[in-house]
Write a protein that holds these residues in place. Structure first.
Motif, PDB file in Angstrom:
ATOM      1  N   ASP A  55      64.018 -34.534  29.946  1.00  0.00           N
ATOM      2  CA  ASP A  55      64.855 -35.272  30.895  1.00  0.00           C
ATOM      3  C   ASP A  55      65.784 -34.339  31.664  1.00  0.00           C
ATOM      4  OD1 ASP A  55      65.203 -38.212  28.767  1.00  0.00           O
ATOM      5  OD2 ASP A  55      63.632 -37.574  30.145  1.00  0.00           O
ATOM      6  N   GLU A  90      63.296 -39.781  27.589  1.00  0.00           N
ATOM      7  CA  GLU A  90      63.366 -41.205  27.887  1.00  0.00           C
ATOM      8  C   GLU A  90      62.604 -41.501  29.186  1.00  0.00           C
ATOM      9  OE1 GLU A  90      64.789 -42.491  24.667  1.00  0.00           O
ATOM     10  OE2 GLU A  90      64.572 -43.898  26.329  1.00  0.00           O
ATOM     11  N   ASN A  91      62.649 -40.540  30.107  1.00  0.00           N
ATOM     12  CA  ASN A  91      62.142 -40.789  31.456  1.00  0.00           C
ATOM     13  C   ASN A  91      60.738 -40.257  31.719  1.00  0.00           C
ATOM     14  OD1 ASN A  91      64.634 -41.894  32.216  1.00  0.00           O
ATOM     15  ND2 ASN A  91      65.475 -39.850  32.514  1.00  0.00           N
TER      16      ASN A  91
ATOM     17  N   GLU B 138      67.119 -45.055  41.853  1.00  0.00           N
ATOM     18  CA  GLU B 138      67.073 -43.818  41.083  1.00  0.00           C
ATOM     19  C   GLU B 138      66.049 -42.878  41.714  1.00  0.00           C
ATOM     20  OE1 GLU B 138      65.193 -46.055  37.482  1.00  0.00           O
ATOM     21  OE2 GLU B 138      64.557 -43.970  37.255  1.00  0.00           O
ATOM     22  N   LYS B 289      58.486 -49.002  37.928  1.00  0.00           N
ATOM     23  CA  LYS B 289      59.329 -49.277  36.766  1.00  0.00           C
ATOM     24  C   LYS B 289      58.568 -50.133  35.744  1.00  0.00           C
ATOM     25  CE  LYS B 289      63.388 -48.647  36.255  1.00  0.00           C
ATOM     26  NZ  LYS B 289      64.048 -47.564  35.486  1.00  0.00           N
ATOM     27  N   LYS B 292      56.049 -47.694  33.964  1.00  0.00           N
ATOM     28  CA  LYS B 292      56.563 -46.377  33.563  1.00  0.00           C
ATOM     29  C   LYS B 292      56.455 -46.154  32.061  1.00  0.00           C
ATOM     30  CE  LYS B 292      60.729 -43.710  34.348  1.00  0.00           C
ATOM     31  NZ  LYS B 292      62.138 -43.754  34.694  1.00  0.00           N
TER      32      LYS B 292
END
Lengths: 109, 292
Positions: A55, A90-91, B138, B289, B292
């Protein structure tokens, strides 16, 4: 406490490049040579885990991932790489899955 | 091109359903290139930035083959008002792309070594960050990854062989959507594969199969390394999962679109390069999203 770790965005770059150094900065090749291989070997030799934090970076192109994590597996073998590296994110869970399934060719059946 | 005149057609639009006239013009411009080339805009209604960069990329290719070539325009009073506002003769004669050309908004403040890079992560980051202008909540990292791969493909397979760069332009529409066009006139995906040598089973197949199989991972990279060639597959992932929309790819003799959840390939004259066009809006973000 994690003895061996890499935070790619902090230790290397948050804006990553392509595959080869000749194409531009922050390439997969550069990451492999400057950071990943060295830390992997240290961890492996001590039979410790290498914790890799993803991340904070802007994105991980497939070429970058292949020339770094892919090369690691091609050089040292998927089994030992799997035993040694632990991903934290997390991403970028999708990217970890990509490394495992498409680059390391791990069969999840 | 006849008698050194590039006569632009009434409609010069690459991502339109009817892009035949635009591609036909590009395919007709072949070497050897004379020192004087005349560009006639008199028939052209209007031109978008995304189509203008194809012309610029072509000019760059011509100059790579004959650095003495100069371009001359017809009289501005013979151009439509829309075209007059957008085309600029001195720019045509200054066009030299070292490795890439992007809108100046993406290059401000960069030093010369950064501008000389083949892949400049900062520029890619800035293109992605422009999505803030349409209120992306984002950073769109998947787009960063996709764009990095498109640029990498261009510099590794397209640009370097033909001494040309890659070009990208963006257009914000109604503060809610960004339209992108990316082009390099480095030869084209299909030609890259043919130059590298195709497997025997492609000898009798059409060019559409080469493009589709590249995107679906059936045809490995033209470098012949099995671990390569993921860039087009990454593009395919983005298209089928609505990460980007209104996708158009033109490469050599194939135009590929994504309609009604399938890729549709049509034949055209040889574009001799690679052109991508797509759009991004908040719906793409929402879709991303969810997966993801």
């Amino acid at each position: 406490m994690e003895k061996y770790q890499i935070n790619i965005a902090k230790d290397f770059s948050d804006t990553l490049g392509g595959r080869f150094k000749k194409l531009g900065p922050s390439s997969g090749e550069e990451f492999y040579e400057e950071i990943l291989e060295k830390k992997f070997l240290l961890a492996k030799d001590k039979k410790e885990k290498l914790h890799v934090y993803l991340d904070g970076a802007k994105g991980y192109g497939s070429s970058f991932l292949d020339e770094s994590f892919g090369k690691l597996a091609r050089e040292y073998g998927v089994d030992i790489v799997l035993e040694t590296i632990v991903f934290h994110t997390e991403n970028f869970k999708r990217n970890v899955k990509y490394i495992q399934e498409m680059i390391w060719d791990i069969n999840n059946d | 091109m006849k008698n050194n005149i590039i006569l632009l057609p009434k409609k010069f639009k690459f991502n339109a359903d009817q892009n035949h006239d635009a591609i036909s013009l590009i395919s007709s411009i072949v070497p050897p290139f004379e020192d004087k080339i005349y560009v006639d805009f008199s028939k052209l209604d209007d031109i978008e930035k995304g189509d203008l960069i194809v012309l610029y990329a072509l000019v760059e290719k011509i100059k790579a083959q004959n650095s003495l070539t100069r371009f001359y325009f017809n009289n501005p009073r013979d151009m439509s008002n829309e075209v007059k506002k957008k085309v600029n003769e001195p720019i045509f004669n200054k066009v030299i792309s070292e490795n890439f050309t992007v809108d100046k908004k993406f290059t401000r403040g960069l030093n010369s070594s950064e501008l000389n890079l083949k892949i400049c992560p900062k520029i890619i980051d800035r293109v992605v960050s422009e999505l803030n202008e349409i209120h992306f909540p984002e950073y769109y990292s998947i787009f960063n990854e996709l764009l990095t791969e498109l640029v990498a493909n261009s510099v590794e397979h397209g640009s370097h062989a033909s001494q040309v760069g890659w070009w990208i332009t963006t257009k914000i529409i109604n503060e809610s959507l960004i339209e992108y066009a990316f082009v390099d006139m480095g030869g084209g995906i299909i030609q890259s594969h043919k130059n590298a040598g195709l497997p025997d089973n492609y000898v009798y197949s059409g060019d559409s199969k080469i493009v589709l199989d590249s995107m679906f991972g059936v045809l490995i990279s033209s470098t012949k390394f099995k671990n390569r060639g993921q860039g087009l597959q990454q593009l395919k992932y983005a298209v089928v999962n609505d990460v980007i929309s209104n996708f158009v790819l033109i490469t050599n003799t194939v135009t590929l679109r994504y309609k009604n959840n399938e890729f549709v390939a049509t034949k055209n004259e040889d574009f001799k390069g690679t052109y991508y066009s797509w759009t991004i809006d908040l719906n793409n973000y929402k879709k991303w999203k969810s997966i993801k």
